[in-house]
Write an enzyme that holds these catalytic residues in place. Structure first.
Site, mmCIF file in Angstrom:
data_model
loop_
_atom_site.group_PDB
_atom_site.id
_atom_site.type_symbol
_atom_site.label_atom_id
_atom_site.label_comp_id
_atom_site.label_asym_id
_atom_site.label_seq_id
_atom_site.Cartn_x
_atom_site.Cartn_y
_atom_site.Cartn_z
ATOM 1 N N PHE A 154 -2.995 -1.731 4.021
ATOM 2 C CA PHE A 154 -2.159 -2.986 4.137
ATOM 3 C C PHE A 154 -1.819 -3.070 5.564
ATOM 4 C CE2 PHE A 154 2.027 -4.789 4.612
ATOM 5 C CZ PHE A 154 1.896 -5.989 4.129
ATOM 6 N N GLU B 42 10.984 6.826 5.253
ATOM 7 C CA GLU B 42 9.647 6.954 6.209
ATOM 8 C C GLU B 42 8.706 5.778 5.442
ATOM 9 O OE1 GLU B 42 6.789 7.827 8.791
ATOM 10 O OE2 GLU B 42 8.949 8.529 8.832
ATOM 11 N N TYR C 252 6.452 1.672 -0.765
ATOM 12 C CA TYR C 252 5.020 0.860 -1.073
ATOM 13 C C TYR C 252 5.214 0.458 -2.488
ATOM 14 C CZ TYR C 252 0.281 -0.585 -1.904
ATOM 15 O OH TYR C 252 -0.749 -1.331 -2.229
ATOM 16 N N VAL C 253 4.914 -0.631 -2.838
ATOM 17 C CA VAL C 253 4.912 -1.374 -4.290
ATOM 18 C C VAL C 253 3.589 -1.888 -4.415
ATOM 19 C CG1 VAL C 253 5.857 -2.893 -5.846
ATOM 20 C CG2 VAL C 253 7.373 -1.449 -4.693
ATOM 21 N N GLY D 15 11.428 -6.630 -8.665
ATOM 22 C CA GLY D 15 12.478 -5.812 -8.678
ATOM 23 C C GLY D 15 12.206 -4.383 -8.349
ATOM 24 N N GLY E 124 10.968 -3.052 -5.576
ATOM 25 C CA GLY E 124 11.435 -2.640 -4.238
ATOM 26 C C GLY E 124 12.931 -2.516 -4.440
ATOM 27 N N ASN F 92 5.514 -7.938 9.507
ATOM 28 C CA ASN F 92 5.458 -7.621 8.096
ATOM 29 C C ASN F 92 6.440 -8.711 7.460
ATOM 30 O OD1 ASN F 92 5.529 -7.259 5.434
ATOM 31 N ND2 ASN F 92 5.512 -5.041 5.574
ATOM 32 N N TYR G 177 14.300 -7.121 3.411
ATOM 33 C CA TYR G 177 15.408 -6.455 3.856
ATOM 34 C C TYR G 177 16.667 -7.309 4.124
ATOM 35 C CZ TYR G 177 11.677 -2.979 4.269
ATOM 36 O OH TYR G 177 10.586 -2.385 4.191
#
Length: 161
Positions: free
Chosen positions: A27, A85, A88-89, A97, A99, A126, A133
């Site tokens: 990704f 660090e 990932y989903v 939900g 994340g 991204n 966030y």
């Protein structure tokens, strides 16, 4: 996706973690940078002297995401901080939900360990992650630049006259 759970990873999750690391690297257009292995993950995340830790997010018992974190230290606060660090989903589980569940689990870990900060980095392109966030009320760091020495550069500096 109604049965989301987040749990501490175990050594038996090492292959899954490597799979997620590889998917994340693809990704991020950096698959060629993945040098780790299942054995290295077992050693660095699950050994008795491990410095990093991992979480697995599952839906109905199936892994759909992961996070790797470690503790740093703030001299100004006199407290440890939690540094995320990687998170990932899988694409099919995004916007379910997962994340947020991982972030909530990490926040609980940080709170339980009296951490003064919970920090991470994101690639500037991204946009979906940045929006996520921001929705968590996270603050973008604007004054600090990240720097890095590679393993080769570390060795060169360590042995320089």
């Amino acid at each position: 996706m109604t049965d989301l759970t987040v749990r501490q990873a175990t050594p038996s999750d090492a292959e899954t973690i490597l799979q997620f690391i590889t998917e994340l690297a693809i990704f991020e257009k950096a698959e060629h940078e993945v040098l780790t292995s299942v054995e290295m993950i077992r050693q660095t995340i699950f050994s008795s002297d491990a410095k990093a830790h991992a979480l697995i997010c599952e839906n109905e018992g199936q892994p759909i995401g992961f996070a790797v974190y470690f503790y740093n230290y703030s001299t100004w606060l006199g407290k440890y901080g939690l540094y995320l660090e990687d998170l990932y989903v899988t694409p099919t589980a995004r916007r379910t939900g997962a994340g947020k569940a991982i972030f909530k689990a990490l926040a609980k870990i940080a709170a339980a360990n009296d951490c003064g900060r919970f920090e991470w980095s994101v690639l500037d392109w991204n946009t979906p992650a940045i929006k996520f966030y921001q929705a968590l009320s996270a603050q973008e760091k604007t004054e600090w630049l990240g720097y890095r020495l590679t393993e080769q550069q570390i060795k060169a500096l360590a042995t320089a006259d």
